[in-house]
Motif scaffolding. Sequence first.
Motif: not given
Length: 449
Positions: A101-124
Amino acid sequence: MRLKAWMWPLATIAVALAALAVSLLVIDRWGEAAIARQQAAIAAAARDYFVAFAREEGVAPLIATLDRRERVGAPDGFRYALLDADGRLLAGADVVGSLNAPDAGWRTVAEPASSPRRFWRVLAQPLDGGLTLVVAEALSARDALRGAILQGSAIALTLTAVGAAIAGAGLHALMLSRTRGIARTAERIAGGDLSARAPERPGGDVFDDLAGSVNAMLTRIEELMTGMRTVTDSLAHDLRSPLTRLKGALARAAADETAPDDRAAAIDQAHREVDGALATLSALLDIARAESGLSRDMLQRVDAARLALEMGELFAPVLEDAGQGLRIDVPATPVIACLHETLLRQALGNLLHNAAIHAGPGARVVLSVEETEAGEVRIVVADTGPGVPADQLGRVQERFVRLEAARTRPGSGLGLALVAACAKLHCGRLVLEDNSPGLRAVLEAPLRG
């Protein structure tokens, strides 16, 4: 490019498919943007709620609330977590704690060790005490919603496109059927069958209106062609005799044994025959110009009452020599109309001349001018002679028609045809009626041309 019969359905299908593709692309783009805005608003609202909750209730109640929410679960695709200053999970979803997760604001990140890969839209959102509130949206849920919208739209648009294609194919078949009927009529006309007409239903569609216009045109063409044949045949017949007499007169005049007096008489006869032929051709030319409208540019404001009075005075001696009486009945006030003065004088002269020839001695001739309430001027020549049989009233207006089969009297049979053409030029009509006894000829024309 030549338009084939199969090109219309193919073009309809191609346009429908192109419209379907463009519509799905627009729906996908706009739908994705709308979903993104909506999900971002939900995440921001959840963040603001938990921030306010932490300030009012404290960190411990916030931790309890986040754990309780994680246990209950939520179907909206959002997960929540509270991290300490070192990034360790204090409450909420484990999966959120594992995200970068970012320190603040938005970021799109991939979930670790996920198959198939899953992406999240994160707001900190940083909180007091070095804590961080994380709101994470699983993009797989957003993609599922987007896919559902796209699938539903695709089905609806596909049904619409199929319906449009079917309707287009049906319309094409109908248009092809109707136009082929008109085309077959044109082929019959081209083959010489001037009686062919396009299929037409009264009160039908636009194709019936088109067929009606085409049929009216074909009727007029048939009339013109028939009239042309009649004119050609009649002209050949009527000119053969004077030309034969002209040839004979010239032969007599050229003969050496012809006496001077006989030669002069032959030349005079030749002149008369030429004058008669020229008069016939001139009358035909006047009729053709009138019927085609070429003389319409010579229409001008004319006093019909004055014109009739002058023509009546001009023909009064002619009628008197024929043993007939003439009465002129015209208004004292001017009757102004838009008329072709020269042609109208000729037409009126033909009517008076016909009366002088055919009404017979002792007949009374009346020349009158009337102005009707319908905005028309009526010029009437009526006589008390033998008249015209009722079944011949329409026929005598045709070219070269003469009721005298023997043709012992002079004339070409073009007099009434010229009057009828004059009426047509003025957008009016020539009406022949029984005068009981005699003939009543009425030339009608509008006051304003």
